[in-house]
Each structure stands twice: as C-alpha cells, then as structure tokens.
Design a protein around this motif. Structure first.
Motif, short mmCIF file in Angstrom:
data_model
loop_
_atom_site.label_atom_id
_atom_site.label_comp_id
_atom_site.label_asym_id
_atom_site.label_seq_id
_atom_site.Cartn_x
_atom_site.Cartn_y
_atom_site.Cartn_z
N LYS A 202 0.85 -1.02 0.27
CA LYS A 202 -0.26 0.16 0.29
C LYS A 202 0.90 1.03 -0.01
CE LYS A 202 -3.96 -2.23 0.97
NZ LYS A 202 -4.86 -1.79 -0.30
N PRO A 203 0.90 2.48 -0.39
CA PRO A 203 1.22 3.42 -0.21
C PRO A 203 1.83 4.20 0.88
CG PRO A 203 -1.03 4.21 -1.30
CD PRO A 203 -1.18 2.68 -0.68
N ILE A 204 2.58 4.75 0.69
CA ILE A 204 3.23 4.87 2.74
C ILE A 204 2.15 5.57 3.50
CG2 ILE A 204 4.95 7.01 1.70
CD1 ILE A 204 6.39 4.12 4.02
N GLU A 205 1.53 6.47 2.70
CA GLU A 205 0.88 7.25 3.77
C GLU A 205 0.19 5.96 4.33
OE1 GLU A 205 2.40 9.21 0.14
OE2 GLU A 205 1.23 7.55 -0.12
N GLU A 206 -0.43 5.12 3.56
CA GLU A 206 -1.51 3.99 4.01
C GLU A 206 -1.00 4.03 5.25
OE1 GLU A 206 -4.69 1.06 3.26
OE2 GLU A 206 -4.47 2.19 2.13
N PHE B 201 -1.00 2.92 10.39
CA PHE B 201 -0.38 1.51 11.11
C PHE B 201 0.89 1.24 12.70
CE2 PHE B 201 -3.68 0.62 7.85
CZ PHE B 201 -4.40 0.27 8.66
N LEU B 202 1.38 2.44 12.11
CA LEU B 202 2.93 2.34 12.18
C LEU B 202 2.77 2.53 14.15
CD1 LEU B 202 5.52 2.98 11.70
CD2 LEU B 202 5.73 4.63 11.41
N GLN B 203 2.05 2.88 14.85
CA GLN B 203 2.54 2.54 15.91
C GLN B 203 1.75 1.41 16.71
OE1 GLN B 203 3.37 4.79 18.92
NE2 GLN B 203 2.71 2.93 19.59
N ALA B 204 0.83 0.64 16.00
CA ALA B 204 0.67 -0.81 16.20
C ALA B 204 1.65 -1.69 15.90
CB ALA B 204 -0.72 -1.26 15.43
N HIS B 205 2.63 -1.66 14.96
CA HIS B 205 3.36 -2.07 14.93
C HIS B 205 4.55 -2.35 15.62
CE1 HIS B 205 6.60 -3.74 12.28
NE2 HIS B 205 7.17 -3.32 11.60
N ARG B 206 4.52 -0.32 15.80
CA ARG B 206 5.56 -0.80 16.79
C ARG B 206 5.49 -0.91 18.24
NH1 ARG B 206 6.53 5.57 15.52
NH2 ARG B 206 8.45 5.41 14.19
#
Length: 65
Positions: free
Chosen positions: A10-14, A18-23
């Motif tokens: 998916k595009p980086i904006e999408e 979800f970056l915090q959930a990934h962290r």
C-alpha cells in the motif's frame, strides 16, 4: 534464526497509519525474546526482522498476528 523481509503493498501514507500498532507488535516480540533486530529498508519500501525461532512453524505463529 530467520529473516523476514517485508514489502509494503500500500502507499506509504496508508502504511504510516498503522505505524504505532506495528511498533507495539515489535515491542511485544522483543520483550518475549522472539526478535533479535529489525528496521526499515532504504528506500522505505518495507522492513526486515531477524527472528529467533527453532523452525518455520514457530516463525509462522509469530508473524500470523
């Protein structure tokens, strides 16, 4: 040891949504001793995770989340 190479579909904006959930996911598995190292690819098209596991089935159970 296993190495998971992740590629964004998916595009980086999408992805960033979800970056915090990934962290949080990474922190959980570092605390459990599952992950040795991780980080983004350059250019930012995905990431890499070094996984401490005895076999592929163990890796699958970790990455299924």
């Amino acid at each position: 040891m296993f190495i998971a190479i992740l590629t964004y579909k998916k595009p980086i904006e999408e992805v960033d949504r979800f970056l915090q959930a990934h962290r949080d996911y990474l922190a959980e598995h570092y605390a459990a001793g599952d992950f040795i190292a991780s980080g983004p690819q350059t250019p930012r098209i995905g990431g890499v995770i070094m996984i401490k596991a005895d076999n592929r089935e163990a890796v699958d159970s970790i990455i299924v989340q």
